[in-house]
Design a protein around this motif. Structure first.
Motif, mmCIF file in Angstrom:
data_model
loop_
_atom_site.group_PDB
_atom_site.id
_atom_site.type_symbol
_atom_site.label_atom_id
_atom_site.label_comp_id
_atom_site.label_asym_id
_atom_site.label_seq_id
_atom_site.Cartn_x
_atom_site.Cartn_y
_atom_site.Cartn_z
ATOM 1 N N VAL A 217 38.600 28.943 41.675
ATOM 2 C CA VAL A 217 37.960 29.380 42.928
ATOM 3 C C VAL A 217 36.493 28.991 42.867
ATOM 4 N N GLN A 218 36.124 28.000 43.645
ATOM 5 C CA GLN A 218 34.780 27.434 43.584
ATOM 6 C C GLN A 218 34.076 27.581 44.936
ATOM 7 N N ARG A 219 32.771 27.717 44.856
ATOM 8 C CA ARG A 219 31.904 27.711 46.045
ATOM 9 C C ARG A 219 32.262 28.804 47.049
ATOM 10 N N LYS A 220 32.641 29.963 46.537
ATOM 11 C CA LYS A 220 32.867 31.091 47.436
ATOM 12 C C LYS A 220 32.604 32.381 46.675
ATOM 13 N N VAL A 221 32.383 33.443 47.435
ATOM 14 C CA VAL A 221 32.132 34.754 46.839
ATOM 15 C C VAL A 221 33.446 35.333 46.318
ATOM 16 N N ILE A 222 33.389 35.875 45.113
ATOM 17 C CA ILE A 222 34.534 36.556 44.508
ATOM 18 C C ILE A 222 34.117 38.006 44.297
ATOM 19 N N ASN A 223 34.732 38.927 45.024
ATOM 20 C CA ASN A 223 34.289 40.317 44.933
ATOM 21 C C ASN A 223 34.915 41.025 43.733
ATOM 22 N N ARG A 224 34.425 42.221 43.489
ATOM 23 C CA ARG A 224 34.849 42.973 42.312
ATOM 24 C C ARG A 224 36.345 43.270 42.349
ATOM 25 N N ASN A 225 36.878 43.592 43.528
ATOM 26 C CA ASN A 225 38.290 43.925 43.607
ATOM 27 C C ASN A 225 39.168 42.766 43.153
ATOM 28 N N THR A 226 38.762 41.539 43.481
ATOM 29 C CA THR A 226 39.526 40.374 43.048
ATOM 30 C C THR A 226 39.543 40.273 41.531
ATOM 31 N N VAL A 227 38.388 40.518 40.922
ATOM 32 C CA VAL A 227 38.291 40.422 39.462
ATOM 33 C C VAL A 227 39.154 41.475 38.778
ATOM 34 N N VAL A 228 39.090 42.736 39.242
ATOM 35 C CA VAL A 228 39.855 43.775 38.564
ATOM 36 C C VAL A 228 41.358 43.604 38.785
ATOM 37 N N THR A 229 41.748 43.015 39.925
ATOM 38 C CA THR A 229 43.167 42.751 40.170
ATOM 39 C C THR A 229 43.690 41.703 39.204
ATOM 40 N N VAL A 230 42.883 40.698 38.931
ATOM 41 C CA VAL A 230 43.283 39.627 38.021
ATOM 42 C C VAL A 230 43.258 40.100 36.571
ATOM 43 N N ALA A 231 42.191 40.775 36.173
ATOM 44 C CA ALA A 231 42.044 41.169 34.771
ATOM 45 C C ALA A 231 42.907 42.386 34.415
ATOM 46 N N LYS A 232 43.084 43.327 35.377
ATOM 47 C CA LYS A 232 43.880 44.538 35.168
ATOM 48 C C LYS A 232 43.397 45.318 33.947
ATOM 49 N N GLN A 233 42.085 45.471 33.838
ATOM 50 C CA GLN A 233 41.500 46.181 32.703
ATOM 51 C C GLN A 233 40.351 47.052 33.175
ATOM 52 N N ASP A 234 40.078 48.124 32.424
ATOM 53 C CA ASP A 234 38.965 49.004 32.766
ATOM 54 C C ASP A 234 37.627 48.303 32.624
ATOM 55 N N ASP A 235 37.556 47.346 31.693
ATOM 56 C CA ASP A 235 36.288 46.649 31.466
ATOM 57 C C ASP A 235 36.278 45.282 32.140
ATOM 58 N N SER A 236 36.881 45.212 33.323
ATOM 59 C CA SER A 236 36.963 43.932 34.027
ATOM 60 C C SER A 236 35.603 43.270 34.251
ATOM 61 N N PRO A 237 34.519 44.023 34.581
ATOM 62 C CA PRO A 237 33.221 43.353 34.745
ATOM 63 C C PRO A 237 32.774 42.599 33.502
ATOM 64 N N LYS A 238 33.144 43.100 32.311
ATOM 65 C CA LYS A 238 32.800 42.384 31.085
ATOM 66 C C LYS A 238 33.524 41.045 31.027
ATOM 67 N N ARG A 239 34.727 40.983 31.587
ATOM 68 C CA ARG A 239 35.457 39.722 31.617
ATOM 69 C C ARG A 239 34.669 38.662 32.389
ATOM 70 N N VAL A 240 33.930 39.085 33.430
ATOM 71 C CA VAL A 240 33.109 38.141 34.191
ATOM 72 C C VAL A 240 31.970 37.622 33.324
ATOM 73 N N ARG A 241 31.310 38.530 32.617
ATOM 74 C CA ARG A 241 30.202 38.104 31.757
ATOM 75 C C ARG A 241 30.687 37.137 30.683
ATOM 76 N N ASP A 242 31.853 37.433 30.111
ATOM 77 C CA ASP A 242 32.376 36.542 29.072
ATOM 78 C C ASP A 242 32.864 35.220 29.665
ATOM 79 N N ALA A 243 33.389 35.257 30.896
ATOM 80 C CA ALA A 243 33.839 34.017 31.541
ATOM 81 C C ALA A 243 32.686 33.041 31.681
ATOM 82 N N ARG A 244 31.501 33.567 31.922
ATOM 83 C CA ARG A 244 30.322 32.699 32.037
ATOM 84 C C ARG A 244 30.117 31.894 30.757
ATOM 85 N N LYS A 245 30.344 32.526 29.617
ATOM 86 C CA LYS A 245 30.169 31.822 28.336
ATOM 87 C C LYS A 245 31.265 30.792 28.123
ATOM 88 N N PHE A 246 32.495 31.146 28.463
ATOM 89 C CA PHE A 246 33.615 30.228 28.260
ATOM 90 C C PHE A 246 33.556 29.017 29.191
#
Length: 292
Positions: A217-246
Motif C-alpha cells: 500500500v503506497q502513497r496513501k494514508v493507512i489508519n490505525r484500524n488497518t494496522v491493528v486488523t492486519v497485525a492482530k496484536q496489542d502492540d500493533s503500533p510497535k509493528r509500524v515502528r519496526d516495519a520502518r526498519k525492515f
C-alpha cells in the motif's frame, strides 16, 4: 464499550456537497440547519466509519469486510451508529426518540441496504436516515418526518415498514453519496490482501503482515484500524515502528505523526491525522516551496 469518536476527518468531506433548499416542514429545516452549522456532512461520515470498524473488531477477528458480520452484528451496527453520532455531536437523548436536536425529537435509522425500515413508534417524528456502502466508500444522510403516506403497506415480522418511493424522494439530504473514509483493506486487490494475510497468526507473523501491508500500500494514508486488523496484536503500533526498519533498505519511507519518523509530512504538503501512517516511496518527487 467506548463512545469516543475519532479525530474529525474533514478530508472525508471531499466531493461532498450539502443539499441546499428547504422542506415544507419548518422543524426539519431547523434540525438540518443545526446539523449544517456543525459540519454534519463530514462528522457523520467519520462516525459511520468508526461504527463499522468497531463492530468489525479487526484487532480480535481480522475482519475488514462488512459482509462477514453475523446477522445480529449487522443489526447492532445501527445502534452503534446511533451511539457514536450522539457522542460526536454532543446530543442529548430525546424523551421518546434517540436524539434531541434543536429542541426536536429525532430518531436514528441506519442501513447498509437501499432502504430503511421504520418502526411504528417513529410515526410523526423526524428521522435522521443514514446509510453506507463500505465497498464503494459512499455514505448518505438525510432527514424525513415519518407518516403513513410515505411508507410501503407491507410490514416485516417486527411490524416495521419500509419507505416508499415517495418517501425516499421526500428526504431532505444532508449529504448524498458522499465519500466515506476509506476502508483501506477493502480497496486492495484480492491478490494483495492474500499476500498480506498469508502469514500465520503468531507474533513474528504479525510483523511480517505489517511489513507486507506497507510494502503493497503506497502513497496513501493507512489508519490505525488497518494496522491493528492486519497485525492482530496489542502492540500493533510497535509493528509500524519496526516495519520502518525492515522496509527502509527497500526504499520505503514512512510519513506520519510519530516522532520516530524522520521525514516531516508537512514538508511534502500532507497533514496526517493522529494515528495515521503513510508509506510513499523515497523516490517520490518533491519540489521545495519557492521561498524555502
Amino acid at each position: 464499550m467506548s463512545d469516543d469518536t475519532l479525530p474529525l476527518d474533514f478530508t472525508a468531506a471531499q466531493n461532498i456537497s450539502a443539499m441546499p433548499g428547504s422542506s415544507a416542514d419548518p422543524a426539519v429545516d431547523e434540525v438540518a440547519e443545526w446539523l449544517d452549522e456543525r459540519s454534519a456532512a463530514a462528522l457523520i461520515g467519520v462516525s459511520i466509519r468508526q461504527a463499522i470498524d468497531e463492530v468489525l473488531d479487526g484487532q480480535r477477528t481480522g475482519r475488514y469486510d462488512i459482509d462477514d458480520l453475523e446477522k445480529t452484528e449487522k443489526t447492532y451496527l445501527g445502534t452503534k451508529v446511533e451511539i457514536i453520532i450522539r457522542s460526536a455531536f454532543g446530543l442529548q437523548r430525546g424523551q421518546r426518540m434517540d436524539y434531541l436536536i434543536a429542541d426536536h425529537e429525532v430518531d436514528s435509522k441506519f442501513t447498509i441496504g437501499s432502504n430503511w425500515t421504520i418502526p411504528k413508534e417513529a410515526a410523526g417524528h423526524i428521522c435522521l436516515l443514514t446509510r453506507a456502502d463500505d465497498h464503494r466508500s459512499l455514505f448518505s444522510a438525510g432527514l424525513l418526518r415519518i407518516d403513513g403516506g410515505i411508507l410501503n403497506a407491507g410490514e416485516n415480522r417486527d411490524g416495521k415498514r419500509s419507505l416508499s418511493a415517495a418517501g425516499r424522494s421526500a428526504v431532505r439530504w444532508i449529504v448524498r453519496d458522499g465519500r466515506l473514509p476509506e476502508n483501506v483493506l477493502m480497496s486492495l486487490t484480492e491478490e494483495d490482501r492474500a499476500a498480506i494475510f498469508s502469514a500465520p497468526g503468531n507474533q513474528a507473523s504479525g510483523q511480517l503482515r505489517t511489513n507486507e501491508l506497507f510494502r503493497r500500500v503506497q502513497r496513501k494514508v493507512i489508519n490505525r484500524n488497518t494496522v491493528v486488523t492486519v497485525a492482530k496484536q496489542d502492540d500493533s503500533p510497535k509493528r509500524v515502528r519496526d516495519a520502518r526498519k525492515f522496509l527502509g533498505p527497500e526504499g520505503i519511507s514512512f510519513l506520519g505523526t510519530s516522532s520516530l519518523i524522520r521525514v516531516s509530512p508537512r514538508t511534502l504538503g500532507w497533514k496526517p491525522r493522529t494515528r495515521e501512517r503513510g508509506s510513499p516511496r523515497r523516490s517520490l518527487k518533491w519540489r521545495p516551496p519557492a521561498n524555502g
